[in-house]
Design a protein around this motif. Structure first.
Motif: not given
Length: 517
Positions: A85, A89, A93, A98, A102
């Motif tokens: 996961v 992400v 990004a 972000v 992640a």
């Protein structure tokens, strides 16, 4: 378990370990490009690495504790899902913020994989035989470490760009998931669950606040400011509270303080912190040295890493085999730490003009030392505890090594930012350019700079990164001293009756606890 059964189970475990190591190494040569594309700073560069290390550090003891309570296979598979996961992400990004978030999620998964693989191997194999299998772990670590930068470098230079680096580990994670389902069969011993969430929160909070202070001081606020005083005081108070909770309040603490009554565990833990500071704190910036200071492509920087990882690979396999055959381990720990000190000292002499052959030789020496040290330090601790504490003890060593790494990366990253800014400003002034208002702590795209300015940045990064290794040397020396004082206990030949074979201090504490109940 028979040797064949162990090897079958190891196939999935080693692939999971490969995934964990790959998450860090595959992105190393992409970092200069990532920071440039997402308009990040040297602090951002540091935190892309620190975010993963910090999450890994915080979660490692929790995973270790859970392994004493739940199905180890299920936990390894859960860690693989969390890693997947986080990778997805990170791949999409849109900003540094972000991406760093992640990387935190990735770190949670990596923390599980790093801790649990060691615990599962310790459950399957006796300490005497564990050296051989620890050698396989070290070899996998080396393969991921050398393969990651090479694969990452090729991907960054391809049409996929740096985002492709976060997709690479996903197929391996999927295969590892199903391999574990098929090959790993361990008994599940269930007992009352008391997870120390308060202790974990206090530890993570205290370390995080201190790392934020180290990273941002000097750029966002002054070292001697009120903000510094507040952050340091708050971080220290949280860590003091964490020690109190772990020692006096927690029913089933994340870090059982009674383990530290054993001299081997105490010294090995402190040595792990120092090794983490020295190893992670300095080597994480090598790819930046090769790309920024030496003008290499990500692929070429990946090829240069073979020198260090080749030494680590050979050393890890060789010492693991010898330790299994002889049962003696301390001499390899001591010899390894001596080589780490020598390697770091030699790397402290490099700058943007140093011969690449010399740099490669220095890296090889450091690699040989690390290969003889890292896995065998865990082995020494596992040999001194009972099976009921195997998960906690293994994860404690990994926890403190990761904590040292987080501290080292953050602290040395802040030092690098300061040193580079200072050298860039003075270097630009020497060629008649006023650099006082420039973003001298940023990581530039070297291909866009005029030759004279590029030379200034190359020298600034080359000399400053060399200085980081010199700063790391005293930490390695402290680790060497700790290793010298560790008492060598012959490796147990069986996991049966481990309580009786545990160190006297820990065994006495356990028997007292049982009697009191």
């Amino acid at each position: 378990m028979t040797h064949r059964q162990i090897l079958e189970a190891l196939s999935g475990l080693l692939l999971a370990m490969f995934v964990a190591m790959l998450s860090s190494t595959v992105v190393s040569n992409a970092l200069p490009r990532i920071v440039s594309d997402l308009h990040g700073s040297q602090t951002g560069y540091t935190w892309v690495v620190v975010a993963t290390m910090l999450a890994m550090t915080a979660s490692t003891p929790i995973w270790g504790k859970l392994s004493d309570l739940f199905s180890k296979k299920l936990l390894v598979q859960l860690a693989l899902v969390i890693y997947t996961v986080g990778s997805l992400v990170a791949a999409f990004a849109p900003s540094m913020e972000v991406l760093i978030g992640a990387r935190v999620v990735q770190g949670l998964g990596v923390g599980g994989l790093t801790a649990l693989v060691q615990v599962v191997i310790a459950t399957m194999v006796s300490p005497r035989e564990r050296g051989r299998y620890s050698g396989y772990v070290g070899a996998t670590f080396a393969l991921a470490t050398v393969g990651g930068p090479l694969i990452g470098g090729v991907v960054v230079d391809s049409a996929l760009g740096w985002r492709g680096c976060f997709f690479i580990g996903l197929p391996f994670a999927l295969i590892a998931f199903f391999l574990l389902q098929r090959t790993l069969h361990l008994p599940v011993i269930k007992r009352p669950v008391n997870i120390d969430y308060l202790g974990a929160t206090l530890i993570v909070g205290g370390i995080s606040i201190l790392l934020v202070w180290v990273s941002l001081a000097g750029n966002q606020f002054a070292w001697g400011s009120t903000t510094t005083a507040v952050l340091v005081a708050l971080g220290a108070l949280l860590l003091i509270a964490a020690v109190y909770v772990e020692a006096k309040v927690a029913i089933d603490p994340i870090i059982p303080m009674r383990l530290f009554k054993d001299r081997t565990i105490s010294l090995a833990t402190f040595a792990s912190v120092m090794i983490g500071v020295a190893m992670f704190g300095s080597t994480v910036y090598l790819s930046q040295y090769f790309q920024v200071a030496r003008g290499m492509t990500p692929t070429e920087a990946g090829l240069m890493s073979i020198a260090m990882v080749g030494g680590l690979f050979i050393s890890s396999l060789t010492t693991g085999r010898i330790i299994s055959n002889t049962g003696l381990w301390k001499r390899y720990l001591v010899g390894g730490m001596v080589l780490v000190v020598i390697g770091l000292s030699l790397l402290g002499t490099i700058d943007d003009k140093t011969s690449l052959v010399a740099v490669g030789a220095f890296m090889a020496i450091l690699g040989v030392g690390l290969g003889a040290t890292m896995q065998n330090l865990v082995l020494a601790v596992q040999n001194n505890v009972s099976m009921s504490d195997m998960g906690s003890a293994s994860s404690v060593v990994a926890f403190f090594r990761s904590m040292g790494g987080s501290i080292g990366i953050s602290t040395l990253g802040a030092l690098l930012s300061y040193q580079v800014a200072d050298k860039v400003t003075s270097g630009l002034a020497a060629i008649g350019i006023d650099g006082s208002g420039a973003e001298s702590h940023s990581v530039p795209d070297m291909s866009t700079l005029p030759d004279p300015v590029r030379a200034v940045f190359e020298h600034a990064f080359g000399a400053s990164i060399g200085e980081l290794f010199l700063v790391a040397v005293p930490f390695a020396v402290v680790a060497l001293v700790c290793v010298l004082f560790i008492k060598e206990v012959p490796l147990r030949t069986s996991n049966l009756d481990a309580e009786a074979e545990a160190s006297p201090e820990v065994a006495a504490e356990l028997h007292h606890a049982i009697a009191s109940k």
